[in-house]
Design a protein around this motif. Sequence first.
Motif, PDB file in Angstrom:
ATOM      1  N   ALA A 289      -4.512 -16.932   9.065  1.00 12.55           N
ATOM      2  CA  ALA A 289      -5.050 -15.916   8.141  1.00 12.55           C
ATOM      3  C   ALA A 289      -6.501 -16.244   7.789  1.00 12.55           C
ATOM      4  N   LEU A 290      -6.786 -17.521   7.586  1.00  9.00           N
ATOM      5  CA  LEU A 290      -8.148 -17.916   7.198  1.00  9.00           C
ATOM      6  C   LEU A 290      -9.154 -17.722   8.324  1.00  9.00           C
ATOM      7  N   THR A 291      -8.738 -18.012   9.530  1.00  4.93           N
ATOM      8  CA  THR A 291      -9.705 -18.056  10.633  1.00  4.93           C
ATOM      9  C   THR A 291      -9.776 -16.764  11.440  1.00  4.93           C
ATOM     10  N   ALA A 299     -14.026 -13.805   9.624  1.00  4.14           N
ATOM     11  CA  ALA A 299     -13.217 -14.997   9.897  1.00  4.14           C
ATOM     12  C   ALA A 299     -13.935 -16.217   9.342  1.00  4.14           C
ATOM     13  N   MET A 300     -13.175 -17.104   8.733  1.00  2.28           N
ATOM     14  CA  MET A 300     -13.762 -18.392   8.344  1.00  2.28           C
ATOM     15  C   MET A 300     -13.923 -19.235   9.592  1.00  2.28           C
ATOM     16  N   SER A 301     -14.855 -20.165   9.541  1.00  2.00           N
ATOM     17  CA  SER A 301     -14.978 -21.102  10.649  1.00  2.00           C
ATOM     18  C   SER A 301     -13.812 -22.092  10.573  1.00  2.00           C
ATOM     19  N   ILE A 308     -10.275 -26.294   3.364  1.00  2.00           N
ATOM     20  CA  ILE A 308      -9.264 -25.742   2.438  1.00  2.00           C
ATOM     21  C   ILE A 308      -7.916 -26.422   2.653  1.00  2.00           C
ATOM     22  N   ILE A 309      -7.576 -26.622   3.907  1.00  2.00           N
ATOM     23  CA  ILE A 309      -6.280 -27.246   4.213  1.00  2.00           C
ATOM     24  C   ILE A 309      -6.250 -28.694   3.709  1.00  2.00           C
ATOM     25  N   PRO A 367      -0.474 -16.812   1.634  1.00  2.00           N
ATOM     26  CA  PRO A 367      -0.208 -17.765   0.585  1.00  2.00           C
ATOM     27  C   PRO A 367      -1.384 -18.700   0.283  1.00  2.00           C
ATOM     28  N   VAL A 368      -2.587 -18.214   0.345  1.00  2.00           N
ATOM     29  CA  VAL A 368      -3.726 -19.051  -0.049  1.00  2.00           C
ATOM     30  C   VAL A 368      -4.260 -18.481  -1.331  1.00  2.00           C
ATOM     31  N   SER A 369      -4.215 -19.220  -2.380  1.00  2.00           N
ATOM     32  CA  SER A 369      -4.802 -18.732  -3.609  1.00  2.00           C
ATOM     33  C   SER A 369      -5.109 -19.909  -4.504  1.00  2.00           C
TER      34      SER A 369
END
Length: 369
Positions: A289-291, A299-301, A308-309, A367-369
């Motif tokens: 989802a992030l990338t 898109a995030m790199s 973040i992870i 589920p990233v918040s």
Amino acid sequence: MTPHRTEVPTRILVVDDDPICRDMLAAVLEDMDFEVETATNGEDAYHRVCHGDFRIVISDWQMPGMSGIELCRKLRARRLGEYVYIILLSSLHGKENLVKGLQAGADDFLCKPFEPVELHVRLNTARRIVSLENRDLIVFSLAKLAESRDCETGAHLERMREYSKLLAEELSKMPKFRQEIDNDFIRAIFLTSPLHDIGKVGIPDNILLKPGRLTPDEFEIMKQHVTIGCKTLDAAYTACPSAEYLRLARDIAATHHEKFDGSGYPNGLAGIDIPLCGRIVALADVYDALTTKRVYKDAMSHEQARRIIIESRGSHFDPDVVDAFLRREEDFQAIRRNLDDNHAFCSSTPPIVTPANNPAGILAATPVS
Ligand SMILES: [Fe+2]
Ligand SMILES: [Fe+2]
């Protein structure tokens, strides 16, 4: 594993300790256009079935070490593997032996000496039965169908199952996971992880496709995709308890939004109370989802997602899963590069463009918040 396999299986594993019998049988089968590999004993055969892609095994009954009967029992005891059709070969005649073979899990029984034509006919039956179980294709089609209502189109499912498999492979090298993660687990997580959001089919359009931020009440409804998915897959598992992969699918659907520190949903499970499959899929899903570029965001790199992870190690994510991710991050990047959205399973079908392509829908789903 060939995930989209639809053709009738043609690979056969021949197991016999006698080199003359083994080579003769292999030659006969090759003449019939089968692709043949051979094993000299039951242990080797079991290992090959677990690591290879055999759906049909022809095994001698009497062999030193693990006999054909024992091989049958061991293959039937696999909990997550695909169905393998087993033909036992023996010079033993009589009903007693037939019953013994069938009780051990053999599908068919052939007495030596046999006519090639008889073997051919029996193999046709084997192929027919094995091809009925096009499990992988059906499961993935179901996942894509459910996803088509949502904004997570493109090759999200294709990538996240690869990420899940990679994490499982890496974790399986650690002694603490060796017991739980075998080759069948790795195949099964690849198969079932795309079903994680199948419960979204039960979320009303005005929430799933809402063009704005969800209200707290709407978000509560959105969260129900987890319980809907869990209930659906649990019903399937209850109806077919021998299909152990459905248990894994249910657990993934039920727990992919749980967080390691207990702050996730629906049950606020923490630590190893969250099934391992859910802990793995949580990271795979979020990384993708992030990338990934979505209509509403770039898109995030990899580096941003990685940061973040790492920050979420021990809070959102299982530290062991984060460490496995870090050890395989180059492979994550390669999957991301190689499986862009043009590689979607249904790439000929354009993604449905709806108001779902909006941050609120995704925020609820991610589920990233
Ligand atoms: Fe979800
Ligand atoms: Fe997802």
